[in-house]
Write a protein that holds these residues in place. Structure first.
Motif, PDB file in Angstrom:
ATOM      1  N   SER A  54       0.839  -1.145  -0.191  1.00  0.00           N
ATOM      2  CA  SER A  54      -0.034   0.080  -0.139  1.00  0.00           C
ATOM      3  C   SER A  54       0.835   1.075  -0.133  1.00  0.00           C
ATOM      4  O   SER A  54       2.021   1.150   0.551  1.00  0.00           O
ATOM      5  N   ARG A  82      -4.230   0.306  -4.837  1.00  0.00           N
ATOM      6  CA  ARG A  82      -5.465  -0.500  -4.601  1.00  0.00           C
ATOM      7  C   ARG A  82      -5.503  -1.259  -3.302  1.00  0.00           C
ATOM      8  O   ARG A  82      -6.442  -1.658  -2.809  1.00  0.00           O
ATOM      9  N   CYS A  85      -7.225   1.532   1.329  1.00  0.00           N
ATOM     10  CA  CYS A  85      -8.640   1.931   1.275  1.00  0.00           C
ATOM     11  C   CYS A  85      -9.471   1.018   0.301  1.00  0.00           C
ATOM     12  O   CYS A  85     -10.314   1.697  -0.278  1.00  0.00           O
ATOM     13  N   GLY A  86      -8.676   0.030  -0.184  1.00  0.00           N
ATOM     14  CA  GLY A  86      -9.551  -0.647  -1.096  1.00  0.00           C
ATOM     15  C   GLY A  86     -10.525  -1.839  -0.457  1.00  0.00           C
ATOM     16  O   GLY A  86     -10.946  -1.651   0.823  1.00  0.00           O
ATOM     17  N   SER A  87     -10.866  -2.944  -1.189  1.00  0.00           N
ATOM     18  CA  SER A  87     -11.664  -3.908  -0.467  1.00  0.00           C
ATOM     19  C   SER A  87     -10.961  -5.296  -0.850  1.00  0.00           C
ATOM     20  O   SER A  87      -9.969  -5.138  -1.634  1.00  0.00           O
ATOM     21  N   ALA A  88     -11.609  -6.542  -0.217  1.00  0.00           N
ATOM     22  CA  ALA A  88     -10.987  -7.760  -0.463  1.00  0.00           C
ATOM     23  C   ALA A  88     -11.136  -7.837  -2.214  1.00  0.00           C
ATOM     24  O   ALA A  88     -10.012  -8.639  -2.728  1.00  0.00           O
ATOM     25  N   ARG A  89     -11.999  -7.534  -2.618  1.00  0.00           N
ATOM     26  CA  ARG A  89     -11.989  -7.777  -4.146  1.00  0.00           C
ATOM     27  C   ARG A  89     -11.045  -7.176  -4.970  1.00  0.00           C
ATOM     28  O   ARG A  89     -10.513  -7.483  -5.931  1.00  0.00           O
ATOM     29  N   ALA A  90     -10.833  -5.858  -4.567  1.00  0.00           N
ATOM     30  CA  ALA A  90      -9.826  -5.137  -5.246  1.00  0.00           C
ATOM     31  C   ALA A  90      -8.507  -5.964  -5.184  1.00  0.00           C
ATOM     32  O   ALA A  90      -7.463  -5.812  -6.019  1.00  0.00           O
ATOM     33  N   ASN A 111      -6.174  -3.447   7.274  1.00  0.00           N
ATOM     34  CA  ASN A 111      -7.493  -4.167   7.675  1.00  0.00           C
ATOM     35  C   ASN A 111      -8.615  -3.154   7.539  1.00  0.00           C
ATOM     36  O   ASN A 111      -8.175  -2.161   7.631  1.00  0.00           O
ATOM     37  N   GLU A 113      -9.583  -5.125   4.835  1.00  0.00           N
ATOM     38  CA  GLU A 113      -9.480  -5.900   3.795  1.00  0.00           C
ATOM     39  C   GLU A 113      -8.668  -7.346   3.584  1.00  0.00           C
ATOM     40  O   GLU A 113      -8.775  -8.326   3.076  1.00  0.00           O
ATOM     41  N   GLU A 116     -10.430 -10.018   5.605  1.00  0.00           N
ATOM     42  CA  GLU A 116     -11.386 -10.488   4.722  1.00  0.00           C
ATOM     43  C   GLU A 116     -10.601 -11.351   3.351  1.00  0.00           C
ATOM     44  O   GLU A 116     -11.241 -12.415   3.137  1.00  0.00           O
ATOM     45  N   HIS A 120     -11.144 -15.340   2.924  1.00  0.00           N
ATOM     46  CA  HIS A 120     -11.742 -16.007   1.870  1.00  0.00           C
ATOM     47  C   HIS A 120     -10.988 -17.012   1.172  1.00  0.00           C
ATOM     48  O   HIS A 120     -11.305 -18.065   0.843  1.00  0.00           O
TER      49      HIS A 120
END
Length: 160
Positions: A54, A82, A85-90, A111, A113, A116, A120
């Protein structure tokens, strides 16, 4: 075999309220955590070929310490916006785009993400505390394929 190291940044300071979140440095506790974790992890023999971080200062400081531990240059750390401040999907998307020439990659981020994503990929991992490293292995020839498979193994190392 693909090995993914998910590392949450070490503890960071909240003392200077005027600092932007991206500029928050590690605090003394974080520096101690990081020294212990990098020393301990160096003995495990899982050397990342690539470190992706990051852009936040606390994550970059963590990534630099990891690179130093394995004799790598801090200049070789790849910064990926990404991971902030992204997401687990990113994060999944970022990992899926990795060059398949790299078999062992460390991702240094935040965290919630990272937790998560770890959960996953490996259901046994429920939480990544600061400076923790989740090592997740996949029996797959590519990163894209690895993310479609169940992890072959997963471990979680946390600061003492």
């Amino acid at each position: 075999m693909k090995t993914l190291l998910l590392m949450r940044h070490a503890s960071s300071g909240w003392d200077e309220l005027s600092l932007a979140d991206r500029a928050r440095p590690l605090d003394e506790k974080g520096e101690r955590e990081l020294a212990r974790m990098t020393r301990r992890y160096a003995t495990r023999g899982v050397r990342p070929e690539l470190i992706v971080s990051s852009p936040a200062l606390r994550a970059l400081a963590t990534a630099r310490a990891l690179a130093t531990t394995f004799g790598q240059s801090a200049d070789d750390i790849r910064v990926d916006d990404r991971l902030y401040c992204g997401s687990a999907r990113a994060l999944l998307h970022s990992i899926g785009e990795l060059d398949d020439a790299f078999d062992r990659v460390a991702i240094v981020g935040h965290n919630p993400e990272l937790t998560e994503l770890a959960h996953h990929l490996a259901r046994d991992i429920e939480f990544l505390p600061t400076c923790a490293i989740a090592t997740i292995e996949f029996d797959a020839p590519s990163w894209a394929e690895a993310l479609r498979r169940k992890a072959a193994s997963a471990t979680l190392d946390t600061p003492p």
